[in-house]
Design an enzyme around this catalytic site. Structure first.
Site, PDB file in Angstrom:
ATOM      1  N   LYS A  85       0.832  -1.212   0.000  1.00 21.38           N
ATOM      2  CA  LYS A  85       0.000   0.000   0.000  1.00 21.38           C
ATOM      3  C   LYS A  85       0.862   1.256   0.000  1.00 21.38           C
ATOM      4  O   LYS A  85       0.502   2.275  -0.590  1.00 21.38           O
ATOM      5  CB  LYS A  85      -0.952   0.008   1.203  1.00 21.38           C
ATOM      6  CG  LYS A  85      -2.342  -0.456   0.874  1.00 21.38           C
ATOM      7  CD  LYS A  85      -2.530  -1.940   0.827  1.00 21.38           C
ATOM      8  CE  LYS A  85      -2.399  -2.615  -0.456  1.00 21.38           C
ATOM      9  NZ  LYS A  85      -2.474  -4.078  -0.412  1.00 21.38           N
TER      10      LYS A  85
ATOM     11  N   GLY B  31      -0.051 -14.725 -13.115  1.00 25.63           N
ATOM     12  CA  GLY B  31      -1.181 -14.689 -12.191  1.00 25.63           C
ATOM     13  C   GLY B  31      -1.784 -13.293 -12.128  1.00 25.63           C
ATOM     14  O   GLY B  31      -1.147 -12.369 -11.630  1.00 25.63           O
ATOM     15  N   ALA B  32      -3.001 -13.153 -12.672  1.00 23.42           N
ATOM     16  CA  ALA B  32      -3.676 -11.851 -12.626  1.00 23.42           C
ATOM     17  C   ALA B  32      -4.664 -11.830 -11.462  1.00 23.42           C
ATOM     18  O   ALA B  32      -5.843 -11.511 -11.620  1.00 23.42           O
ATOM     19  CB  ALA B  32      -4.384 -11.573 -13.946  1.00 23.42           C
TER      20      ALA B  32
ATOM     21  N   HIS C 217     -23.236  15.376   2.628  1.00 19.40           N
ATOM     22  CA  HIS C 217     -23.123  15.837   1.245  1.00 19.40           C
ATOM     23  C   HIS C 217     -22.059  16.930   1.165  1.00 19.40           C
ATOM     24  O   HIS C 217     -22.055  17.827   2.003  1.00 19.40           O
ATOM     25  CB  HIS C 217     -24.466  16.403   0.777  1.00 19.40           C
ATOM     26  CG  HIS C 217     -24.392  17.002  -0.591  1.00 19.40           C
ATOM     27  ND1 HIS C 217     -24.350  16.214  -1.726  1.00 19.40           N
ATOM     28  CD2 HIS C 217     -24.328  18.290  -1.011  1.00 19.40           C
ATOM     29  CE1 HIS C 217     -24.281  17.010  -2.792  1.00 19.40           C
ATOM     30  NE2 HIS C 217     -24.258  18.275  -2.381  1.00 19.40           N
TER      31      HIS C 217
ATOM     32  N   ILE D  86      -2.397  -9.979  -5.964  1.00 20.56           N
ATOM     33  CA  ILE D  86      -1.013  -9.478  -5.911  1.00 20.56           C
ATOM     34  C   ILE D  86      -0.572  -9.027  -7.299  1.00 20.56           C
ATOM     35  O   ILE D  86       0.033  -7.958  -7.461  1.00 20.56           O
ATOM     36  CB  ILE D  86      -0.056 -10.565  -5.359  1.00 20.56           C
ATOM     37  CG1 ILE D  86      -0.372 -10.836  -3.893  1.00 20.56           C
ATOM     38  CG2 ILE D  86       1.410 -10.145  -5.528  1.00 20.56           C
ATOM     39  CD1 ILE D  86       0.495 -11.890  -3.235  1.00 20.56           C
TER      40      ILE D  86
ATOM     41  N   SER E  33       2.904 -14.711  -8.957  1.00 16.85           N
ATOM     42  CA  SER E  33       1.882 -14.489  -7.914  1.00 16.85           C
ATOM     43  C   SER E  33       0.687 -15.374  -8.239  1.00 16.85           C
ATOM     44  O   SER E  33      -0.301 -14.924  -8.794  1.00 16.85           O
ATOM     45  CB  SER E  33       1.488 -13.016  -7.860  1.00 16.85           C
ATOM     46  OG  SER E  33       1.169 -12.527  -9.157  1.00 16.85           O
TER      47      SER E  33
ATOM     48  N   GLY F 276      -0.960 -17.479  -6.000  1.00 14.57           N
ATOM     49  CA  GLY F 276      -1.622 -17.949  -4.790  1.00 14.57           C
ATOM     50  C   GLY F 276      -0.616 -18.281  -3.696  1.00 14.57           C
ATOM     51  O   GLY F 276       0.597 -18.117  -3.876  1.00 14.57           O
TER      52      GLY F 276
HETATM   53  P1  NAI Z   1      -4.730 -15.010  -6.036  1.00 15.79           P
HETATM   54  O1  NAI Z   1      -5.382 -16.286  -5.718  1.00 15.79           O
HETATM   55  O2  NAI Z   1      -5.429 -13.731  -5.779  1.00 15.79           O
HETATM   56  O3  NAI Z   1      -4.318 -14.978  -7.588  1.00 15.79           O
HETATM   57  C1  NAI Z   1      -3.507 -15.967  -8.172  1.00 15.79           C
HETATM   58  C2  NAI Z   1      -3.834 -16.003  -9.657  1.00 15.79           C
HETATM   59  O4  NAI Z   1      -2.875 -16.820 -10.297  1.00 15.79           O
HETATM   60  C3  NAI Z   1      -5.201 -16.599  -9.951  1.00 15.79           C
HETATM   61  O5  NAI Z   1      -5.894 -15.749 -10.816  1.00 15.79           O
HETATM   62  C4  NAI Z   1      -4.854 -17.927 -10.608  1.00 15.79           C
HETATM   63  O6  NAI Z   1      -5.816 -18.333 -11.548  1.00 15.79           O
HETATM   64  C5  NAI Z   1      -3.531 -17.617 -11.271  1.00 15.79           C
HETATM   65  N1  NAI Z   1      -2.693 -18.774 -11.536  1.00 15.79           N
HETATM   66  C6  NAI Z   1      -2.517 -19.865 -10.770  1.00 15.79           C
HETATM   67  N2  NAI Z   1      -1.642 -20.707 -11.356  1.00 15.79           N
HETATM   68  C7  NAI Z   1      -1.254 -20.114 -12.519  1.00 15.79           C
HETATM   69  C8  NAI Z   1      -0.367 -20.480 -13.567  1.00 15.79           C
HETATM   70  N3  NAI Z   1       0.301 -21.635 -13.542  1.00 15.79           N
HETATM   71  N4  NAI Z   1      -0.196 -19.637 -14.612  1.00 15.79           N
HETATM   72  C9  NAI Z   1      -0.874 -18.456 -14.657  1.00 15.79           C
HETATM   73  N5  NAI Z   1      -1.745 -18.066 -13.696  1.00 15.79           N
HETATM   74  C10 NAI Z   1      -1.917 -18.890 -12.638  1.00 15.79           C
HETATM   75  O7  NAI Z   1      -3.315 -15.086  -5.285  1.00 15.79           O
HETATM   76  P2  NAI Z   1      -2.192 -13.985  -5.123  1.00 15.79           P
HETATM   77  O8  NAI Z   1      -2.447 -12.814  -5.988  1.00 15.79           O
HETATM   78  O9  NAI Z   1      -0.915 -14.726  -5.275  1.00 15.79           O
HETATM   79  O10 NAI Z   1      -2.393 -13.540  -3.631  1.00 15.79           O
HETATM   80  C11 NAI Z   1      -2.195 -14.512  -2.599  1.00 15.79           C
HETATM   81  C12 NAI Z   1      -3.110 -14.293  -1.449  1.00 15.79           C
HETATM   82  O11 NAI Z   1      -2.793 -13.094  -0.791  1.00 15.79           O
HETATM   83  C13 NAI Z   1      -4.542 -14.236  -1.864  1.00 15.79           C
HETATM   84  O12 NAI Z   1      -5.239 -15.183  -1.120  1.00 15.79           O
HETATM   85  C14 NAI Z   1      -4.995 -12.867  -1.529  1.00 15.79           C
HETATM   86  O13 NAI Z   1      -6.279 -12.880  -0.970  1.00 15.79           O
HETATM   87  C15 NAI Z   1      -3.962 -12.380  -0.527  1.00 15.79           C
HETATM   88  N6  NAI Z   1      -3.748 -10.964  -0.768  1.00 15.79           N
HETATM   89  C16 NAI Z   1      -4.723 -10.089  -0.441  1.00 15.79           C
HETATM   90  C17 NAI Z   1      -4.585  -8.769  -0.725  1.00 15.79           C
HETATM   91  C18 NAI Z   1      -5.708  -7.849  -0.414  1.00 15.79           C
HETATM   92  O14 NAI Z   1      -6.564  -8.196   0.372  1.00 15.79           O
HETATM   93  N7  NAI Z   1      -5.772  -6.682  -1.026  1.00 15.79           N
HETATM   94  C19 NAI Z   1      -3.381  -8.231  -1.349  1.00 15.79           C
HETATM   95  C20 NAI Z   1      -2.452  -9.251  -1.714  1.00 15.79           C
HETATM   96  C21 NAI Z   1      -2.635 -10.556  -1.398  1.00 15.79           C
END
Ligand code: NAI
Length: 475
Positions: free
Chosen positions: A61, A190-191, A454, A194, A279, A281
């Site tokens: 952030k 990974g979109a 407002h 993160i 990123s 998961g």
């Molecule tokens: P995420 O689960 O949000 O996204 C991972 C993405 O990677 C998914 O869209 C998935 O389909 C994709 N993916 C998986 N394997 C893949 C592959 N082999 N090739 C291409 N794409 C692939 O996980 P992320 O972004 O890594 O975040 C981890 C955790 O941290 C999440 O559970 C999230 O909730 C938490 N987090 C929360 C935040 C917030 O609340 N603002 C900020 C950052 C993280």
């Protein structure tokens, strides 16, 4: 070494663990928190705060804010009649500011531990055996006895087979928060949350960012209208290159460059980047706990199995945060930490899992609570919808930031609020009111009859609640 005896030993000092420890101590329980800390402290001390404070929520952030200011000065100021010439980014200062915030907050938890008399035990906490009506544990090589144990060991970035993270060129969240220069070409596998947040940071600072996502849908857990608006904004207005439904075939290094090969993209079989972020998961941390020797039950995903009160299959052993089921969110873990401490103290601890807010800190921000329209349809529930664009909100116009909308979903029969979805500036703050409304069982009518200041962005929520009954006043 002498043996220490506590009512509660919390293993892990991240958001779930340190909050559990503080609450337990507030309730008069003698409490210790074991922390092994993988995060480098300048003085070599153990560092509290876990992923969230050290390499997650807080530093990201800080960089999101810095990069947004740069982006605004570069692109948005001009509409206010402000010209900013010769803008440049000093990444090192940006990183130093981020690191200072992290240090301030992690040190702050140590002060809170002192204030509430939580004993910090540096070292890896692990189970030895259940003995004499309590738990015999080891923290480092120190024997510790505890009546209750709370596992709050968090999670680690999930890797991709054959892709070695060096956190310089190929990075997880840790490395992606510490690039010392803006990469020219940044690839993100990974979109998800993160990928979008950190991709946004480096895009705003001038990188060409490509997100490679295996799933064919964009943001599948968001309400579809929100995902559609986000897609349009990120790809068309902000220039993030997001490729969906791509299977990664391999990642190879050639000097400082990284090439990602795709299995099934006919048009382009590979792309080369200067830096790559993985990123995809996170996975729960249960290694080194000695869990199997005491029979701690894990599920197929390696998470500690818990009941509604976060109690495990072992007597007086609890588990909270990323290491158990549910979303990996700091605030969810904190709520569980409070619940468990209160349960141990004989109180009726409780977490309402239906009202946990989700936020993605992109610009515009995305925030929601409760069900999406797709989930309501799947459950066969009848609902009414009220949706108001920020274009119809005077404050948003004044801010020059009118992207997005607020959408309220209410039960057709009872008018109970079932879900609220926001995409727009300050969505992370606006969602708080929706969470409170749902927590107290408010109806859309209750929200519609609540006076909102407002001009504020919160009026968009008010209007969306009015729109549920087709009586919005300003749209
Ligand atoms: P995420 O689960 O949000 O996204 C991972 C993405 O990677 C998914 O869209 C998935 O389909 C994709 N993916 C998986 N394997 C893949 C592959 N082999 N090739 C291409 N794409 C692939 O996980 P992320 O972004 O890594 O975040 C981890 C955790 O941290 C999440 O559970 C999230 O909730 C938490 N987090 C929360 C935040 C917030 O609340 N603002 C900020 C950052 C993280």
């Amino acid at each position: 070494m002498s043996e220490a005896v506590f009512d509660v030993l919390v293993i892990g000092g991240g958001p779930a663990g340190y909050v559990a420890a503080i609450r337990a101590a507030q309730l008069g329980l003698s409490t210790a928190c074991a922390e092994v800390s993988a995060y480098a402290d300048p003085k070599g001390d153990v560092r509290l705060g876990g992923t969230c404070l050290n390499v997650g929520c807080i530093p990201s952030k800080a960089l999101l804010q810095s990069s947004e200011y740069f982006d605004m000065a570069s692109h948005a100021f001009v509409m206010h009649g402000i010209t900013a010439d010769g803008l440049r980014v000093d990444v090192k200062t940006m990183l130093r500011r981020k690191d200072n915030i992290v240090t301030q907050l992690t040190q702050g938890i140590k002060s809170l531990f002192r204030k509430y008399k939580v004993t910090l035990l540096p070292g890896l906490g692990r189970f030895v055996a259940r003995e004499d009506g309590g738990w015999h544990m080891l923290v480092g090589d120190q024997d510790v006895r505890a009546r209750h144990v709370v596992i709050a060991t968090g999670s680690s970035p999930r890797g991709l087979p054959g892709v070695e993270i060096d956190n310089v060129t190929i990075c997880d969240n840790t490395g992606a928060l510490a690039f010392d220069t803006v990469p020219k070409r940044l690839g993100v596998i990974g979109a998800g949350v993160i990928g979008l947040e950190l991709g946004s940071v480096w895009k705003r600072l001038g990188a060409q960012v490509t997100l490679l996502e295996v799933v064919p849908e964009f943001l599948p857990s968001c309400d579809q209208a929100v995902a559609k608006e986000a897609w349009k904004t990120f790809t068309q207005k902000q220039g993030l290159d997001i490729r969906l439904g791509l299977r990664i075939d391999g990642v190879s290094r050639d000097g400082d460059a990284v090439t990602v090969a795709f299995e099934d993209d006919e048009a382009k079989k590979s792309m080369t980047f200067d830096r790559l972020v993985v990123s995809v998961g996170r996975i729960p941390n249960t290694g080194g706990l000695g869990a199997s020797s005491v029979g701690l039950e894990l599920d197929a995903q390696g998470r500690v199995v818990v009941d509604d009160r976060c109690h495990t299959n072992l007597q007086d052993v609890w588990a909270v945060g990323d290491v158990v089921r549910g979303p990996m969110l700091a605030h969810k873990g904190m709520e569980e930490g409070v619940m468990v401490a209160e349960c141990i103290a004989g109180q009726a601890g409780h977490v309402n899992y239906h009202t946990i807010p989700f936020v993605i800190y992109t610009h515009p921000e995305i925030a929601w609570v409760g069900k999406t329209e797709a989930q309501l349809k799947e459950a066969g529930l009848s609902y009414r919808t009220g949706q108001i664009p920020f274009l119809a909100n005077g404050r948003a116009l004044g801010q020059g930031d009118t992207t997005g909308f607020v959408k309220v979903l209410a039960a057709a029969d009872s008018d109970a609020i079932l879900g609220v979805h926001v995409i727009g500036t300050n969505a992370s703050e606006l969602i708080g009111e929706a969470v409170l409304a749902m927590e107290f069982g408010a109806s859309a009518e209750d929200l519609a009859r609540t006076c909102h200041a407002h001009p504020t962005l919160s009026e968009a929520l008010h209007e969306a609640a009015l729109a549920v009954d087709k009586r919005s006043l300003h749209f």
